[in-house]
Motif scaffolding. Structure first.
Motif, PDB file in Angstrom:
ATOM      1  N   VAL A  60       0.836  -1.202   0.000  1.00  0.00           N
ATOM      2  CA  VAL A  60       0.000   0.000   0.000  1.00  0.00           C
ATOM      3  C   VAL A  60       0.870   1.250   0.000  1.00  0.00           C
ATOM      4  N   LYS A  61       1.926   1.230   0.783  1.00  0.00           N
ATOM      5  CA  LYS A  61       2.835   2.379   0.843  1.00  0.00           C
ATOM      6  C   LYS A  61       3.446   2.653  -0.526  1.00  0.00           C
ATOM      7  N   GLU A  62       3.852   1.597  -1.230  1.00  0.00           N
ATOM      8  CA  GLU A  62       4.439   1.758  -2.561  1.00  0.00           C
ATOM      9  C   GLU A  62       3.422   2.310  -3.550  1.00  0.00           C
ATOM     10  N   LEU A  63       2.194   1.826  -3.473  1.00  0.00           N
ATOM     11  CA  LEU A  63       1.156   2.283  -4.385  1.00  0.00           C
ATOM     12  C   LEU A  63       0.842   3.763  -4.180  1.00  0.00           C
ATOM     13  N   SER A  85      -3.232  -5.701  -9.652  1.00  0.00           N
ATOM     14  CA  SER A  85      -2.101  -6.487 -10.166  1.00  0.00           C
ATOM     15  C   SER A  85      -0.891  -6.350  -9.247  1.00  0.00           C
ATOM     16  N   LYS A  86      -0.723  -5.168  -8.671  1.00  0.00           N
ATOM     17  CA  LYS A  86       0.376  -4.953  -7.720  1.00  0.00           C
ATOM     18  C   LYS A  86       0.148  -5.769  -6.451  1.00  0.00           C
ATOM     19  N   LEU A  87      -1.073  -5.817  -5.978  1.00  0.00           N
ATOM     20  CA  LEU A  87      -1.398  -6.626  -4.798  1.00  0.00           C
ATOM     21  C   LEU A  87      -1.149  -8.107  -5.076  1.00  0.00           C
ATOM     22  N   ILE A  88      -1.545  -8.567  -6.261  1.00  0.00           N
ATOM     23  CA  ILE A  88      -1.327  -9.975  -6.632  1.00  0.00           C
ATOM     24  C   ILE A  88       0.160 -10.269  -6.759  1.00  0.00           C
ATOM     25  N   HIS A 112      -6.185  -7.150  12.745  1.00  0.00           N
ATOM     26  CA  HIS A 112      -6.615  -6.175  11.736  1.00  0.00           C
ATOM     27  C   HIS A 112      -5.704  -6.138  10.501  1.00  0.00           C
ATOM     28  N   SER A 113      -5.017  -7.250  10.242  1.00  0.00           N
ATOM     29  CA  SER A 113      -4.148  -7.307   9.064  1.00  0.00           C
ATOM     30  C   SER A 113      -4.932  -7.229   7.770  1.00  0.00           C
ATOM     31  N   LEU A 114      -6.190  -7.713   7.793  1.00  0.00           N
ATOM     32  CA  LEU A 114      -7.001  -7.751   6.582  1.00  0.00           C
ATOM     33  C   LEU A 114      -7.955  -6.569   6.482  1.00  0.00           C
ATOM     34  N   ASP A 115      -7.842  -5.633   7.404  1.00  0.00           N
ATOM     35  CA  ASP A 115      -8.699  -4.456   7.348  1.00  0.00           C
ATOM     36  C   ASP A 115      -8.392  -3.616   6.113  1.00  0.00           C
ATOM     37  N   MET A 116      -9.380  -2.883   5.650  1.00  0.00           N
ATOM     38  CA  MET A 116      -9.177  -1.966   4.531  1.00  0.00           C
ATOM     39  C   MET A 116      -8.222  -0.862   4.960  1.00  0.00           C
ATOM     40  N   ARG A 117      -7.293  -0.498   4.086  1.00  0.00           N
ATOM     41  CA  ARG A 117      -6.385   0.617   4.343  1.00  0.00           C
ATOM     42  C   ARG A 117      -7.010   1.893   3.789  1.00  0.00           C
ATOM     43  N   ASP A 118      -7.202   2.880   4.663  1.00  0.00           N
ATOM     44  CA  ASP A 118      -7.965   4.076   4.290  1.00  0.00           C
ATOM     45  C   ASP A 118      -7.424   4.772   3.044  1.00  0.00           C
ATOM     46  N   SER A 119      -6.108   4.933   2.980  1.00  0.00           N
ATOM     47  CA  SER A 119      -5.519   5.674   1.863  1.00  0.00           C
ATOM     48  C   SER A 119      -5.778   4.973   0.533  1.00  0.00           C
ATOM     49  N   LEU A 120      -5.602   3.644   0.513  1.00  0.00           N
ATOM     50  CA  LEU A 120      -5.824   2.890  -0.724  1.00  0.00           C
ATOM     51  C   LEU A 120      -7.310   2.813  -1.046  1.00  0.00           C
ATOM     52  N   THR A 121      -8.138   2.710  -0.022  1.00  0.00           N
ATOM     53  CA  THR A 121      -9.585   2.648  -0.232  1.00  0.00           C
ATOM     54  C   THR A 121     -10.095   3.935  -0.869  1.00  0.00           C
ATOM     55  N   ARG A 122      -9.659   5.067  -0.364  1.00  0.00           N
ATOM     56  CA  ARG A 122     -10.074   6.352  -0.940  1.00  0.00           C
ATOM     57  C   ARG A 122      -9.636   6.466  -2.400  1.00  0.00           C
ATOM     58  N   MET A 123      -8.414   6.005  -2.684  1.00  0.00           N
ATOM     59  CA  MET A 123      -7.925   6.046  -4.059  1.00  0.00           C
ATOM     60  C   MET A 123      -8.770   5.150  -4.958  1.00  0.00           C
ATOM     61  N   GLY A 124      -9.051   3.938  -4.494  1.00  0.00           N
ATOM     62  CA  GLY A 124      -9.842   3.001  -5.274  1.00  0.00           C
ATOM     63  C   GLY A 124     -11.250   3.513  -5.556  1.00  0.00           C
ATOM     64  N   GLU A 125     -11.872   4.122  -4.551  1.00  0.00           N
ATOM     65  CA  GLU A 125     -13.222   4.658  -4.723  1.00  0.00           C
ATOM     66  C   GLU A 125     -13.233   5.795  -5.735  1.00  0.00           C
ATOM     67  N   ILE A 145     -19.147   0.983  -2.130  1.00  0.00           N
ATOM     68  CA  ILE A 145     -19.637  -0.397  -2.072  1.00  0.00           C
ATOM     69  C   ILE A 145     -18.914  -1.260  -3.099  1.00  0.00           C
ATOM     70  N   LEU A 146     -18.719  -0.718  -4.286  1.00  0.00           N
ATOM     71  CA  LEU A 146     -18.066  -1.482  -5.354  1.00  0.00           C
ATOM     72  C   LEU A 146     -16.614  -1.794  -4.988  1.00  0.00           C
ATOM     73  N   TYR A 147     -15.892  -0.809  -4.466  1.00  0.00           N
ATOM     74  CA  TYR A 147     -14.492  -1.065  -4.129  1.00  0.00           C
ATOM     75  C   TYR A 147     -14.381  -2.070  -2.993  1.00  0.00           C
ATOM     76  N   HIS A 148     -15.216  -1.923  -1.980  1.00  0.00           N
ATOM     77  CA  HIS A 148     -15.188  -2.877  -0.863  1.00  0.00           C
ATOM     78  C   HIS A 148     -15.504  -4.293  -1.352  1.00  0.00           C
ATOM     79  N   SER A 149     -16.457  -4.399  -2.277  1.00  0.00           N
ATOM     80  CA  SER A 149     -16.812  -5.713  -2.818  1.00  0.00           C
ATOM     81  C   SER A 149     -15.647  -6.327  -3.587  1.00  0.00           C
ATOM     82  N   LEU A 150     -14.949  -5.500  -4.352  1.00  0.00           N
ATOM     83  CA  LEU A 150     -13.768  -5.984  -5.081  1.00  0.00           C
ATOM     84  C   LEU A 150     -12.670  -6.433  -4.121  1.00  0.00           C
ATOM     85  N   ALA A 151     -12.481  -5.668  -3.047  1.00  0.00           N
ATOM     86  CA  ALA A 151     -11.458  -6.023  -2.064  1.00  0.00           C
ATOM     87  C   ALA A 151     -11.775  -7.361  -1.413  1.00  0.00           C
TER      88      ALA A 151
END
Length: 203
Positions: A60-63, A85-88, A112-125, A145-151
């Motif tokens: 996430v930091k790199e992205l 693709s970067k996450l994969i 909370h390792s699998l929690d959504m990261r706010d910075s990446l979530t905002r970018m994705g939305e 909703i769409l980004y959370h579903s994709l995550a």
């Protein structure tokens, strides 16, 4: 003398675990490779489990800190594909053993390792909203909703990959799910193949 930090210990531990497997690597092994004592290890790292709890944060930091891949394309859909693709790519590079241990640790005590990261979530939305406005995706539901579903879809494929001990490493099903979930425009439905091929070549 080499400076000892939590990150330097973590990086050494991850390399050892990727080579030998999580259960085969002891704290003594990590200490020997780092040239430190056990008290120093516990001071900086806490435990072996704690070293694998924040694997996502590096990606996430790199992205967030490297906007190049977002600037070089005008396609919002392509920007979204790049994120996943970067996450994969990083997930498969770390190895299923590491991710399995991270999941197990969180099942025992939610760290909370699998929690959504706010910075990446905002970018994705924001990217999804722009893709909607451009007509690249036709699902006009709430971008959040769409980004959370994709995550969550992505996490499901990671779990499948871990359960199969890394054998089920074809993430094409995830990209096809992304196409279906977002209702990607017909002429853009094969765009993911570029990123899928890139990920497979990096294995």
């Amino acid at each position: 003398m080499k400076q000892i930090t939590r990150d330097s210990i973590k990086n050494t531990a991850i390399e050892l675990i990727r080579k030998k497997g999580y259960s085969s690597v002891t704290i003594n092994d990590i200490c020997d490779s780092c040239g430190i004592t056990k008290p120093t290890f516990y001071k900086y790292a806490g435990s072996k489990d704690e070293l694998v709890l924040d694997l996502y944060d590096t990606t996430v930091k790199e992205l967030i800190s490297d906007p190049y891949h977002f600037i070089e394309t005008d396609s919002s859909l392509e920007q979204l594909l790049y994120i996943f693709s970067k996450l994969i790519e990083d997930t498969t590079a770390f190895g299923y053993d590491l991710f399995s241990q991270m999941i197990i640790a969180n099942l025992q005590d939610n760290r909370h390792s699998l929690d959504m990261r706010d910075s990446l979530t905002r970018m994705g939305e924001l990217i999804i909203k722009k893709a909607q406005n451009k007509g690249e995706i036709r699902n006009m539901n709430d971008p959040q909703i769409l980004y959370h579903s994709l995550a969550h879809l992505f996490t499901g494929h990671e779990l499948k990959w871990c359960i199969s001990n890394g054998e089920s490493n074809d993430f094409e099903e995830f990209y096809l799910g992304l196409n279906a979930m977002l209702d990607v425009r017909d002429d853009l439905r094969d765009l993911y193949k570029h990123y899928l091929k890139k990920t497979q070549n990096n294995k």
